[in-house]
Design an enzyme around this catalytic site. Structure first.
Site, PDB file in Angstrom:
ATOM      1  CD  GLU A  37      94.072  37.694 -49.889  1.00 48.28           C
ATOM      2  OE1 GLU A  37      95.022  36.921 -49.665  1.00 48.28           O
ATOM      3  OE2 GLU A  37      93.631  37.927 -51.032  1.00 48.28           O
ATOM      4  CD  GLU A  95      86.140  46.253 -54.888  1.00 54.65           C
ATOM      5  OE1 GLU A  95      86.773  45.618 -54.008  1.00 54.65           O
ATOM      6  OE2 GLU A  95      86.100  45.907 -56.071  1.00 54.65           O
ATOM      7  CB  CYS A 115      83.405  40.227 -56.016  1.00 53.31           C
ATOM      8  SG  CYS A 115      82.964  40.660 -54.321  1.00 53.31           S
ATOM      9  CB  CYS A 175      82.110  44.522 -53.766  1.00 53.77           C
ATOM     10  SG  CYS A 175      83.442  44.005 -52.662  1.00 53.77           S
TER      11      CYS A 175
END
Ligand code: THU
Length: 160
Positions: free
Chosen positions: A63, A74, A112, A115
């Site tokens: 992050e 991923e 997500c 990804c």
């Protein structure tokens, strides 16, 4: 005309139902999750990738104080693998995620949308389906047999 598109997937109530290589990938993804840099969401995700030469590489989410500059586990792992082993096919990807303080009831964490799009790119490039597993820390696991199953009507290079 109504058409239907069903997917098949496998559900494991517990990681004890996994094969040896699947258990190894699960352990590697869990270890990688421990090193996730997720001070803002406190949501830790680990990923392990098995190549066809038998090597396993892992990564986690990273992050950033400027939120969109971070990256999911991923893609962190996938891009590193693709950058270093561009000609090696990917056989399996295992993802384990959940809040830092996880709960028994936390469900398996699917990749997500962004990804999925990145994963499809490499599955298409290698002309070989990838087994994708996703899990929570409570060891429930879902397995799909292709990234395409997670992204019907996907966009790829054939449209360009
Ligand atoms: N995250 C992943 O790493 N993979 C996923 O599949 C879902 C979300 C990360 C991104 C962010 O660092 C945190 O989890 C919360 O969204």
């Amino acid at each position: 005309m109504k058409k239907e598109n069903h997917i098949s997937y496998e559900y494991f109530k517990n990681s004890s139902e996994l094969s040896d290589i699947e258990k190894t990938l699960f352990d590697r993804a869990k270890q990688a999750r421990e090193n996730a840099y997720a001070p803002y969401s406190n949501f830790l995700v680990g990923c392990a990738i098995l190549l066809e030469n038998g090597e396993i590489y892992s990564g986690n989410n990273q992050e950033n104080a400027a939120f969109p500059s971070g990256l999911c586990a991923e893609r962190t792992t996938l891009f590193w693998v693709a950058a270093n082993f561009p000609n090696e096919k990917i056989e399996k990807i295992f993802v384990v995620g959940g809040p830092r303080e996880f709960h028994e009831k936390n469900p398996p964490i699917p990749p997500c949308g962004a990804c999925r799009q990145s994963l499809i790119e490499y599955e298409t490039k290698q002309s070989q389906d990838i087994d994708l597993y996703f899990s929570s820390m409570n060891e429930e696991v879902v397995k799909v047999y292709s990234i395409k199953d997670l992204l019907p009507f996907y966009f790829d290079a054939t449209f360009l």
